[in-house]
Design an enzyme around this catalytic site. Structure first.
Site, PDB file in Angstrom:
ATOM      1  N   ALA A   2       3.253   3.191  -6.303  1.00 11.12           N
ATOM      2  CA  ALA A   2       4.610   2.659  -6.292  1.00 11.12           C
ATOM      3  C   ALA A   2       4.882   2.037  -7.657  1.00 11.12           C
ATOM      4  O   ALA A   2       3.956   1.628  -8.369  1.00 11.12           O
ATOM      5  CB  ALA A   2       4.753   1.632  -5.183  1.00 11.12           C
ATOM      6  N   GLU A  46      -1.506   7.763  -1.036  1.00  9.04           N
ATOM      7  CA  GLU A  46      -0.976   7.694   0.332  1.00  9.04           C
ATOM      8  C   GLU A  46       0.029   8.814   0.590  1.00  9.04           C
ATOM      9  O   GLU A  46       0.059   9.399   1.673  1.00  9.04           O
ATOM     10  CB  GLU A  46      -0.343   6.318   0.559  1.00  9.04           C
ATOM     11  CG  GLU A  46      -1.392   5.209   0.559  1.00  9.04           C
ATOM     12  CD  GLU A  46      -0.803   3.812   0.488  1.00  9.04           C
ATOM     13  OE1 GLU A  46       0.074   3.575  -0.379  1.00  9.04           O
ATOM     14  OE2 GLU A  46      -1.197   2.958   1.292  1.00  9.04           O
ATOM     15  N   GLY A  98       0.223   4.252  -3.703  1.00  8.20           N
ATOM     16  CA  GLY A  98       1.225   5.018  -2.954  1.00  8.20           C
ATOM     17  C   GLY A  98       1.141   6.511  -3.251  1.00  8.20           C
ATOM     18  O   GLY A  98       1.547   7.335  -2.422  1.00  8.20           O
ATOM     19  N   GLU A 107      -4.791  -1.124  -5.183  1.00 11.02           N
ATOM     20  CA  GLU A 107      -3.878  -2.253  -4.958  1.00 11.02           C
ATOM     21  C   GLU A 107      -4.583  -3.597  -5.055  1.00 11.02           C
ATOM     22  O   GLU A 107      -3.995  -4.599  -5.446  1.00 11.02           O
ATOM     23  CB  GLU A 107      -3.212  -2.122  -3.578  1.00 11.02           C
ATOM     24  CG  GLU A 107      -2.202  -0.985  -3.470  1.00 11.02           C
ATOM     25  CD  GLU A 107      -2.815   0.342  -3.062  1.00 11.02           C
ATOM     26  OE1 GLU A 107      -4.056   0.526  -3.179  1.00 11.02           O
ATOM     27  OE2 GLU A 107      -2.050   1.217  -2.636  1.00 11.02           O
TER      28      GLU A 107
HETATM   29  N1  DAK Z   1       4.135   1.655 -11.849  1.00 10.47           N
HETATM   30  C1  DAK Z   1       4.863   1.589 -12.985  1.00 10.47           C
HETATM   31  N2  DAK Z   1       4.470   2.086 -14.181  1.00 10.47           N
HETATM   32  C2  DAK Z   1       3.277   2.708 -14.222  1.00 10.47           C
HETATM   33  C3  DAK Z   1       2.447   2.835 -13.077  1.00 10.47           C
HETATM   34  C4  DAK Z   1       2.943   2.271 -11.827  1.00 10.47           C
HETATM   35  N3  DAK Z   1       2.254   2.374 -10.671  1.00 10.47           N
HETATM   36  N4  DAK Z   1       1.329   3.496 -13.432  1.00 10.47           N
HETATM   37  C5  DAK Z   1       1.442   3.781 -14.761  1.00 10.47           C
HETATM   38  N5  DAK Z   1       2.619   3.307 -15.241  1.00 10.47           N
HETATM   39  C6  DAK Z   1       3.129   3.416 -16.600  1.00 10.47           C
HETATM   40  C7  DAK Z   1       2.387   2.499 -17.577  1.00 10.47           C
HETATM   41  O1  DAK Z   1       2.891   1.186 -17.524  1.00 10.47           O
HETATM   42  C8  DAK Z   1       2.661   3.182 -18.907  1.00 10.47           C
HETATM   43  O2  DAK Z   1       3.983   2.861 -19.304  1.00 10.47           O
HETATM   44  P1  DAK Z   1       4.289   2.555 -20.875  1.00 10.47           P
HETATM   45  O3  DAK Z   1       3.347   1.456 -21.251  1.00 10.47           O
HETATM   46  O4  DAK Z   1       3.988   3.850 -21.575  1.00 10.47           O
HETATM   47  O5  DAK Z   1       5.746   2.163 -20.888  1.00 10.47           O
HETATM   48  C9  DAK Z   1       2.671   4.671 -18.530  1.00 10.47           C
HETATM   49  O6  DAK Z   1       2.888   4.728 -17.099  1.00 10.47           O
HETATM   50  C10 DAK Z   1       1.326   5.354 -18.822  1.00 10.47           C
HETATM   51  O7  DAK Z   1       0.306   4.600 -18.196  1.00 10.47           O
HETATM   52  P2  DAK Z   1      -0.976   4.016 -18.989  1.00 10.47           P
HETATM   53  O8  DAK Z   1      -0.656   3.769 -20.410  1.00 10.47           O
HETATM   54  O9  DAK Z   1      -1.488   2.877 -18.191  1.00 10.47           O
HETATM   55  O10 DAK Z   1      -1.933   5.277 -18.896  1.00 10.47           O
HETATM   56  P3  DAK Z   1      -3.526   5.275 -18.883  1.00 10.47           P
HETATM   57  O11 DAK Z   1      -3.907   6.703 -18.995  1.00 10.47           O
HETATM   58  O12 DAK Z   1      -4.069   4.303 -19.879  1.00 10.47           O
HETATM   59  O13 DAK Z   1      -3.933   4.717 -17.428  1.00 10.47           O
HETATM   60  C11 DAK Z   1      -3.777   4.574 -15.008  1.00 10.47           C
HETATM   61  C12 DAK Z   1      -3.618   5.457 -16.289  1.00 10.47           C
HETATM   62  C13 DAK Z   1      -3.284   5.407 -13.835  1.00 10.47           C
HETATM   63  C14 DAK Z   1      -5.275   4.268 -14.799  1.00 10.47           C
HETATM   64  C15 DAK Z   1      -2.977   3.250 -15.180  1.00 10.47           C
HETATM   65  O14 DAK Z   1      -1.635   3.578 -15.584  1.00 10.47           O
HETATM   66  C16 DAK Z   1      -2.894   2.468 -13.917  1.00 10.47           C
HETATM   67  O15 DAK Z   1      -3.835   1.771 -13.523  1.00 10.47           O
HETATM   68  N6  DAK Z   1      -1.702   2.486 -13.245  1.00 10.47           N
HETATM   69  C17 DAK Z   1      -1.438   1.659 -12.073  1.00 10.47           C
HETATM   70  C18 DAK Z   1      -2.133   2.239 -10.840  1.00 10.47           C
HETATM   71  C19 DAK Z   1      -1.903   1.345  -9.643  1.00 10.47           C
HETATM   72  O16 DAK Z   1      -2.253   0.167  -9.622  1.00 10.47           O
HETATM   73  N7  DAK Z   1      -1.306   1.909  -8.575  1.00 10.47           N
HETATM   74  C20 DAK Z   1      -1.038   1.206  -7.322  1.00 10.47           C
HETATM   75  C21 DAK Z   1       0.329   0.560  -7.366  1.00 10.47           C
HETATM   76  S1  DAK Z   1       0.702  -0.341  -5.844  1.00 10.47           S
HETATM   77  C22 DAK Z   1       4.684   0.681   0.771  1.00 10.47           C
HETATM   78  C23 DAK Z   1       4.905   1.780  -0.006  1.00 10.47           C
HETATM   79  C24 DAK Z   1       4.151   1.987  -1.134  1.00 10.47           C
HETATM   80  C25 DAK Z   1       3.191   1.090  -1.520  1.00 10.47           C
HETATM   81  C26 DAK Z   1       2.968  -0.005  -0.736  1.00 10.47           C
HETATM   82  C27 DAK Z   1       3.725  -0.226   0.408  1.00 10.47           C
HETATM   83  N8  DAK Z   1       5.448   0.431   1.969  1.00 10.47           N
HETATM   84  C28 DAK Z   1       6.335   1.468   2.514  1.00 10.47           C
HETATM   85  C29 DAK Z   1       5.250  -0.746   2.765  1.00 10.47           C
HETATM   86  C30 DAK Z   1       2.418   1.352  -2.736  1.00 10.47           C
HETATM   87  C31 DAK Z   1       1.875   0.432  -3.540  1.00 10.47           C
HETATM   88  C32 DAK Z   1       1.231   0.871  -4.787  1.00 10.47           C
HETATM   89  O17 DAK Z   1       1.106   2.036  -5.059  1.00 10.47           O
END
Ligand code: DAK
Length: 258
Positions: free
Chosen positions: A65, A112, A109, A132
């Protein structure tokens, strides 16, 4: 229909939906999930189509997300706004088979969303995870439930508690993905499977999907009864007669979806 965050194409009898926010690794924003739900709806209503493939790009299926969009929300915002819930439910309700074709990151997400699909075909580059916990939250779109059913408690618990990612081979060994293929074979493999499914009796395909899905929701005994009734029901269809007659006649069946 024009979309801003996804691409929608038709390949023979399959819809191909591509998540398309490459700058943020296809982070799932509310508009993206909304458009995805609309596209699924569109594919479901198109009688010419029998299956759907959902994919991202080479670097990411979806990295979760959109954290920027989520970070300042309060409990009341997420609870009362039912954050991403209705749109996600639309995808889960789809009766046509949906295949996730995953390359690169499928995190949070994104993982998921892939697990909501009926099965996952993964490129060698695929990485699955529920990170998360690193953000101070937990999975909220089925991660603790579907991952646990797919790979068992030990791995699901480890992944949800540590945020460790699984590579494609481990995901296949663990039962999370149906097949792993070379990166450049991903879309061909998924579209070929989708078109193969679309060529079968649609009634039988829906019944098979319904029956396998029921295995996640009920006891073995009830599931076996349910399956048997659906099996019996196929004998009320013209397609069952055609399928078996064609086999006896040593020819290809001509299913009419009735
Ligand atoms: N959200 C927003 N931006 C994101 C992102 C995300 N999840 N993932 C990556 N980006 C962005 C980065 O900020 C970066 O943007 P700029 O700096 O270029 O502006 C760009 O994408 C490239 O990412 P990185 O520079 O970080 O790239 P790397 O290759 O160094 O790293 C990575 C890749 C995938 C390891 C890293 O980006 C990362 O850790 N990303 C976050 C992964 C994460 O934590 N995902 C979980 C998010 S929480 C629900 C529905 C849905 C959900 C919950 C409830 N309900 C219906 C109740 C879901 C929750 C989640 O998914």
């Amino acid at each position: 229909m024009t979309y801003e965050t996804i691409l929608y194409q038709v390949h023979e009898r399959a819809a191909l939906i591509t998540l398309n926010r490459p700058d943020v690794l296809n982070a799932l924003s509310a508009p993206l999930i909304g458009e995805l739900a609309q596209a699924v709806d569109h594919a479901e209503r198109d009688d010419a189509l029998g299956a759907i493939v959902l994919t991202g790009n080479e670097k990411a299926f979806a990295a979760g997300a959109d954290i920027g969009q989520m970070k300042d929300q309060s409990f009341t915002d997420t609870y009362m706004g039912n954050f991403l819930h209705d749109e996600a439910e639309r995808i889960e309700r789809c009766r046509k088979p949906v295949i996730a074709a995953v390359a690169g990151y499928a995190l949070g997400g994104g993982c998921e969303l892939a697990m909501m699909c009926d099965f996952i075909v993964a490129a060698r580059s695929a990485r699955f995870g529920q990170p998360e916990i690193k953000l101070g939250t937990i999975p909220g779109l089925g991660g603790t439930q579907r991952l646990t059913r797919a790979v068992g408690k030990a791995k699901a618990m480890e992944m949800c508690l540590t945020g460790r990612m699984m590579d494609a081979d481990e995901a296949e060994r663990s039962g999370l993905v149906a097949r792993v293929v070379a990166n450049d074979q991903l879309l061909d493999t998924a579209l070929t499977a989708a078109n193969q499914i679309a060529g079968y009796s649609r009634v039988a395909v829906y019944l098979a999907k319904e029956s396998v899905s029921r295995a996640f929701e009920t006891t073995l005994l009830e599931g076996l009864r349910f399956e048997k009734r659906l099996f019996h029901a196929t004998f009320a269809t013209a397609d069952q007669k055609e399928g078996m007659e064609a086999f006896m006649d040593k020819r290809e069946p001509r299913f009419e979806n009735r």
